[in-house]
Design an enzyme around this catalytic site. Sequence first.
Site, PDB file in Angstrom:
ATOM      1  N   GLY A 216       0.840  -1.203   0.000  1.00  0.00           N
ATOM      2  CA  GLY A 216       0.000   0.000   0.000  1.00  0.00           C
ATOM      3  C   GLY A 216       0.868   1.242   0.000  1.00  0.00           C
ATOM      4  O   GLY A 216       2.068   1.163  -0.255  1.00  0.00           O
ATOM      5  N   ASN A 217       0.262   2.385   0.273  1.00  0.00           N
ATOM      6  CA  ASN A 217       1.055   3.619   0.399  1.00  0.00           C
ATOM      7  C   ASN A 217       0.405   4.527   1.439  1.00  0.00           C
ATOM      8  O   ASN A 217      -0.646   4.205   1.985  1.00  0.00           O
ATOM      9  CB  ASN A 217       1.193   4.311  -0.963  1.00  0.00           C
ATOM     10  CG  ASN A 217      -0.150   4.689  -1.545  1.00  0.00           C
ATOM     11  OD1 ASN A 217      -0.873   5.502  -0.979  1.00  0.00           O
ATOM     12  ND2 ASN A 217      -0.516   4.084  -2.669  1.00  0.00           N
ATOM     13  N   HIS A 218       1.058   5.646   1.715  1.00  0.00           N
ATOM     14  CA  HIS A 218       0.630   6.500   2.835  1.00  0.00           C
ATOM     15  C   HIS A 218      -0.485   7.483   2.489  1.00  0.00           C
ATOM     16  O   HIS A 218      -0.787   8.367   3.283  1.00  0.00           O
ATOM     17  CB  HIS A 218       1.822   7.302   3.357  1.00  0.00           C
ATOM     18  CG  HIS A 218       2.831   6.448   4.052  1.00  0.00           C
ATOM     19  ND1 HIS A 218       2.528   5.715   5.170  1.00  0.00           N
ATOM     20  CD2 HIS A 218       4.133   6.188   3.780  1.00  0.00           C
ATOM     21  CE1 HIS A 218       3.584   5.052   5.567  1.00  0.00           C
ATOM     22  NE2 HIS A 218       4.581   5.312   4.732  1.00  0.00           N
TER      23      HIS A 218
END
Length: 407
Positions: A216-218
């Site tokens: 995923g990412n932030h």
Amino acid sequence: MAVLSGKNILLGVTGGIAAYKAAFLVRILIKKGANVKVVMTNSAKEFVTPLTLSTLSKNEVFSSFTEEKDPKSFKEPKWNNHVELALWADLFLIAPATANTLSKMANGTCDNLLLACYLSAKCPVYYAPAMDLDMYKHPTTAETFEKLNSFGNIQIPAAFGELASGLVGQGRMAEPEEIVSFLENDILKKLPLYGKKFLITAGPTYEAIDPVRFIGNHSSGKMGYAIAETAAQLGAEVVLISGPSALKLENDFVKIIRVTSAAEMYNTAHEYFGKSDVAILSAAVADYRPSEIASEKIKKKEDNFTLQLTKTKDILASLGEIKKNQFLVGFALETENEEENAKLKLKKKNLDLIVLNSLRDEGAGFQTDTNKVTLITKDNKTLPFPVKPKKEVAKDILEFIIEQTNA
Ligand code: CTP
């Protein structure tokens, strides 16, 4: 849609039997989240008490230019400033509006506080006539309506039905619920994005590795959610396709569809794109996903572990390929040669507009409440903005889109 929420509404009540319905009107407006102040004529007080209206509106009720003098007090009574009241209002609703008050309004008579407020008001003025059928039909009344409407006042037509006189005809004040719906619809249809359909993507995507892990990412989704909410406040009908995000939305005009992976976001975006007028893709979509998703949790064994990744489909580029009349907006998060890269992306993905944010700018990017963007159009118009809260950035982007799509 909560178009009345937070609005300052000045309710003018005049002396007709329908004045008793002002109590219901105040109640509904308060329930809708509006701030209500009431100004009433002296004759209105014979039909409904100021105490009822002040209790329901949670505000003092005004009816004369000065407050009543307390016989035990030596102090001079306070002046009720009609200009202040009128300027406080986002809208002035006169309901019920009697033939007498309407005629005075049409002719500029100013012999009570309500009329002084009317003459001082700069906001939209709505009036709901209430009178007997013959008064309603009288040519002078028709002339009054015409004159008032030509000044820009907005008439809420009286209903047909039984009147206080026992006669049946037109002249009954519209019911409080109808008056409120009338206001809501009138406000809504005057909004700049009324009738427009928006598709917005927001947040990250999660690409499963096994049943418990993902890539995923932030991204928090804050920028996309702010755009969705602001577009709805400007009257648009919005579909927000959101990747996993903790954010909540409270707006009836935003339909939120929660997805997890890039593939789900791709399918949902394609489902809605054809019906959209504007599509703004702000999601931080994963560029790669694990080539295979393990059906069971992967156990740790070797010291090194390699994951085979496959490119996800580019949603924005795929919409650029099929777009017809839609106005397509993409985001670019760049760390070097920002403008040049953004312009290349805009061209490659067949966009109308690209929103560039550079990670080098303080206050821009993921998780923050602020952003610093530069808008670049397909004809190379470049518009840089300073660091601002994301809600304001959303407004800047949407105002620019309104300008471009109306051009
Ligand atoms: N985007 C998308 N689908 C993807 C990847 C990106 O719709 N699979 C959209 C994003 O929502 C954003 C825009 O494409 O509006 C730019 O994404 P970005 O990651 O900055 O650019 P890429 O095209 O992926 O190029 P690169 O990662 O090489 O910068």
